[in-house]
Scaffold this motif. Structure first.
Motif, mmCIF file in Angstrom:
data_model
loop_
_atom_site.group_PDB
_atom_site.id
_atom_site.type_symbol
_atom_site.label_atom_id
_atom_site.label_comp_id
_atom_site.label_asym_id
_atom_site.label_seq_id
_atom_site.Cartn_x
_atom_site.Cartn_y
_atom_site.Cartn_z
ATOM 1 N N GLY A 87 3.394 61.615 -10.854
ATOM 2 C CA GLY A 87 4.635 62.314 -10.506
ATOM 3 C C GLY A 87 5.473 61.564 -9.492
ATOM 4 N N PHE A 88 6.793 61.465 -9.801
ATOM 5 C CA PHE A 88 7.690 60.685 -8.954
ATOM 6 C C PHE A 88 8.807 61.513 -8.322
ATOM 7 N N GLU A 89 8.915 62.789 -8.663
ATOM 8 C CA GLU A 89 10.006 63.578 -8.072
ATOM 9 C C GLU A 89 9.589 65.024 -7.951
ATOM 10 N N LEU A 90 10.168 65.695 -6.968
ATOM 11 C CA LEU A 90 9.802 67.090 -6.711
ATOM 12 C C LEU A 90 10.916 67.786 -5.941
ATOM 13 N N SER A 91 10.771 69.109 -5.851
ATOM 14 C CA SER A 91 11.623 69.890 -4.942
ATOM 15 C C SER A 91 10.726 70.853 -4.184
ATOM 16 N N GLY A 92 11.183 71.303 -3.034
ATOM 17 C CA GLY A 92 10.365 72.239 -2.258
ATOM 18 C C GLY A 92 10.950 72.478 -0.885
ATOM 19 N N ILE A 93 10.067 72.904 0.029
ATOM 20 C CA ILE A 93 10.504 73.289 1.378
ATOM 21 C C ILE A 93 9.789 72.416 2.407
ATOM 22 N N SER A 126 13.928 74.464 -9.705
ATOM 23 C CA SER A 126 13.753 73.820 -11.016
ATOM 24 C C SER A 126 14.859 72.802 -11.255
ATOM 25 N N GLU A 127 16.083 73.203 -10.973
ATOM 26 C CA GLU A 127 17.202 72.262 -11.136
ATOM 27 C C GLU A 127 17.018 71.048 -10.232
ATOM 28 N N ALA A 128 16.583 71.321 -8.998
ATOM 29 C CA ALA A 128 16.443 70.216 -8.030
ATOM 30 C C ALA A 128 15.364 69.229 -8.466
ATOM 31 N N ALA A 129 14.311 69.736 -9.107
ATOM 32 C CA ALA A 129 13.251 68.829 -9.573
ATOM 33 C C ALA A 129 13.703 68.049 -10.808
ATOM 34 N N ALA A 130 14.726 68.571 -11.486
ATOM 35 C CA ALA A 130 15.239 67.901 -12.691
ATOM 36 C C ALA A 130 16.336 66.911 -12.350
ATOM 37 N N PHE A 131 16.711 66.846 -11.097
ATOM 38 C CA PHE A 131 17.921 66.118 -10.697
ATOM 39 C C PHE A 131 17.719 64.638 -10.372
ATOM 40 N N PRO A 132 16.813 64.281 -9.449
ATOM 41 C CA PRO A 132 16.850 62.914 -8.900
ATOM 42 C C PRO A 132 16.705 61.810 -9.941
ATOM 43 N N VAL A 133 15.624 61.767 -10.691
ATOM 44 C CA VAL A 133 15.385 60.630 -11.595
ATOM 45 C C VAL A 133 16.483 60.554 -12.661
ATOM 46 N N ASN A 134 16.759 61.671 -13.319
ATOM 47 C CA ASN A 134 17.719 61.642 -14.432
ATOM 48 C C ASN A 134 19.131 61.288 -13.983
ATOM 49 N N LYS A 169 25.247 69.604 -14.087
ATOM 50 C CA LYS A 169 24.204 70.611 -13.883
ATOM 51 C C LYS A 169 22.979 70.193 -14.692
ATOM 52 N N PRO A 170 21.836 70.018 -14.040
ATOM 53 C CA PRO A 170 20.647 69.600 -14.798
ATOM 54 C C PRO A 170 20.331 70.585 -15.925
ATOM 55 N N LEU A 171 19.970 70.046 -17.056
ATOM 56 C CA LEU A 171 19.570 70.872 -18.198
ATOM 57 C C LEU A 171 18.042 70.944 -18.208
ATOM 58 N N VAL A 172 17.519 72.131 -17.922
ATOM 59 C CA VAL A 172 16.063 72.295 -17.888
ATOM 60 C C VAL A 172 15.595 72.772 -19.256
ATOM 61 N N ASP A 173 14.660 72.043 -19.835
ATOM 62 C CA ASP A 173 14.129 72.410 -21.147
ATOM 63 C C ASP A 173 13.147 73.561 -21.015
ATOM 64 N N SER A 174 12.163 73.419 -20.135
ATOM 65 C CA SER A 174 11.102 74.430 -20.046
ATOM 66 C C SER A 174 10.282 74.249 -18.771
ATOM 67 N N LEU A 175 9.638 75.348 -18.358
ATOM 68 C CA LEU A 175 8.803 75.359 -17.151
ATOM 69 C C LEU A 175 7.335 75.474 -17.537
ATOM 70 N N TRP A 176 6.478 74.753 -16.821
ATOM 71 C CA TRP A 176 5.053 74.740 -17.132
ATOM 72 C C TRP A 176 4.237 74.850 -15.856
ATOM 73 N N ILE A 193 9.762 70.779 -16.529
ATOM 74 C CA ILE A 193 9.460 70.979 -15.110
ATOM 75 C C ILE A 193 8.058 71.563 -14.961
ATOM 76 N N LEU A 194 7.294 71.019 -14.027
ATOM 77 C CA LEU A 194 6.026 71.644 -13.653
ATOM 78 C C LEU A 194 6.338 72.577 -12.484
ATOM 79 N N ASP A 195 6.160 73.869 -12.736
ATOM 80 C CA ASP A 195 6.464 74.896 -11.728
ATOM 81 C C ASP A 195 5.151 75.224 -11.019
ATOM 82 N N VAL A 196 5.068 74.829 -9.761
ATOM 83 C CA VAL A 196 3.787 74.905 -9.035
ATOM 84 C C VAL A 196 3.303 76.345 -8.901
ATOM 85 N N GLU A 197 4.238 77.304 -8.847
ATOM 86 C CA GLU A 197 3.836 78.702 -8.639
ATOM 87 C C GLU A 197 3.642 79.458 -9.947
#
Ligand SMILES: NC(=O)c1ccc[n+]([C@@H]2O[C@H](COP(=O)([O-])OP(=O)(O)OC[C@H]3O[C@@H](n4cnc5c(N)ncnc54)[C@H](OP(=O)(O)O)[C@@H]3O)[C@@H](O)[C@H]2O)c1
Length: 431
Positions: free
Chosen positions: A98-104, A151-159, A343-350, A372-376
């Motif tokens: 994994g090379f990108e993430l979002s969080g607090i 989810s959007e934030a995790a889809a943003f940086p690399v793409n 606006k990032p286009l999110v396909d699906s959460l896992w 997106i891998l949704d940690v929660e």
């Protein structure tokens, strides 16, 4: 919190050595003081069966680092190639991909300024993103707008950074130009299409699997089946060719792309998806792709007035020290996001535990946008999966429809993306 008891780890997985020796060790059964976390572990290079969720010691931030409580992680095509060991100088396994993430932001290492505990952020990580907690140098961390979901934030940086750097820094996209992009329905492809729409009169040609065309047709000007003779299709519309070719496929597409350039046009190689032809690394596909790449003579480029270039975001960030250039790009991209132009286009959460199914979806070419891998997120209950696959296999029967409705009611927690993946899987199984 109840601790998950992982299966017994192999001897070599007890201690994970990473460059710099900062990688946290795996903790069978969990750490005594509770300072452990869930993480996706790649035990060795190979197929999907090399991935599993394990408990590991939580990392602590070193000088200059930010510790992030991860909410969501991006799953990119490069992660499939890493899993296969299909990259240059692969790191040692076991590793956390994994090379990108979002969080607090949860804690700050020494000498970190500009961030506070509680900040909502997105970040690049040089591996180790797919975990509940990650640490990364502050230069790779960016605050996110209030209205941007994790989810959007995790889809943003690399793409978006990849698309931005190629279009504006390498190829100098300007009004009235034309662009060809492959895998147009994917994460980078959709970011390219959106960024092109921010410049007046840019014509975008794209290739993608046919079933995606209906969903993405408004984001591009001309869309061709990935199996079609796209060179002839482009030339029918624009006999001179295009100004910019973005090639993530490599192999035979390299020569085709360079051939399609107008004078002063730019070809950029930024991927080699053609090398991925199955679940594991294929030497044959690698050799074929390498063999098919046009060996370009600079004198020919000079005579034809063409530019040939390459782009690798991860190398620019982690090997070539260009974090400042990337931060400037992120600032511009966030301004475009705030203006509602991209606006990032999110396909699906896992769930983390569903990482194999998520990767399978990319192998199957099923995604439209980013996974997106949704940690929660809790993994989809197996019983729901079985029910839905069963219902899908009965779709041709008259009595299948009411059964499908009752199945859906029985599994209200199912995410749309998960259902789509199961549909693809069931479809494949039925074929
Ligand atoms: N150089 C860089 O810095 C950089 C950064 C990010 C991504 N990339 C590259 O850009 C490309 C797209 O990356 P992404 O993360 O946005 O992924 P993505 O486009 O979402 O990847 C999935 C899509 O790729 C297409 N594809 C092409 N060849 C494939 C194959 N052999 N197996 C499965 N799918 C294949 C499929 O779409 P269709 O069937 O519709 O074509 C599939 O749905 C990849 O080559 C990646 O390595 C490079």
């Amino acid at each position: 919190m109840a601790k998950e008891r992982p299966e017994k780890a192999e001897e070599t997985e007890q201690m994970i050595e990473k460059e710099g020796g900062k990688e946290a060790a795996e903790v069978p059964g969990g750490a005594a003081d509770g300072r452990d976390m869930r993480a996706v572990l790649l035990s060795a290079f190979g197929g999907l069966n090399k991935l599993r969720v394990a408990r590991k010691v939580m990392p602590e931030p070193q000088d200059g680092e930010v510790k992030i409580r991860v909410k969501a992680c991006g799953l990119n095509f490069i992660d499939l190639m890493v899993r296969q060991g299909n990259i240059d100088n692969p790191p040692k396994t076991p590793l956390v991909p994994g090379f990108e993430l979002s969080g607090i932001v949860e804690a700050l290492g020494g000498n970190v300024t500009g961030f506070e505990i509680g900040d909502r952020v997105m970040a690049f990580v040089n591996y180790n993103a797919w975990a509940e907690v990650a640490c990364t140098p502050a230069e790779f961390v960016y605050k996110i707008p209030e209205d941007m979901s994790f989810s959007e934030a995790a889809a943003f940086p690399v793409n978006f950074v990849t698309a931005y750097m190629m279009l504006f820094e390498v190829a100098n996209l300007r009004e009235g130009m034309s662009v060809l992009v492959h895998s147009a329905g994917g994460g980078v492809g959709q970011a390219v299409a959106q960024l092109c729409s921010t410049v007046p009169n840019v014509t975008v040609f794209g290739t993608a699997s046919a079933f995606k065309h209906e969903a993405i047709k408004t984001s591009l000007n001309h869309l061709f089946d990935r199996n079609s003779d796209y060179v002839q299709e482009v030339k029918k519309i624009s006999p001179e060719g295009v100004d910019i070719v973005l090639d993530c496929l490599c192999g035979e597409n390299t020569g085709k792309g360079i051939g399609l350039l107008k004078p002063l046009g730019t070809y950029i190689l930024y991927g080699s998806s053609n090398m991925v032809t199955g679940e594991t690394k294929s030497f044959f596909s690698f050799a074929k792709s390498w063999w098919q790449v046009e060996k370009v003579n600079p004198i020919k480029l000079y005579e034809e007035n063409k530019v040939m270039s390459g782009f690798s975001l991860l190398n620019l960030l982690f090997k070539q020290g260009r974090a400042g250039v990337i931060r400037a790009a992120v600032d511009k991209l966030l301004a475009l996001y705030n203006q509602k132009k991209i606006k990032p286009l999110v396909d699906s959460l896992w769930a983390l535990e569903e990482v194999k199914e998520a990767m399978q979806r990319i192998h199957d070419r099923g995604n439209i946008g980013k996974l997106i891998l949704d940690v929660e997120k809790a993994p989809t209950p197996l019983v729901s999966i079985i029910l839905i696959i069963y219902c899908k296999s009965l779709l041709s029967s008259l009595w299948a429809a009411p059964l499908l409705i009752s199945c859906s009611a029985a599994a209200p927690a199912l995410e749309m993306g998960t259902v789509r993946c199961i549909e693809v899987g069931a479809g494949t199984a039925m074929l």
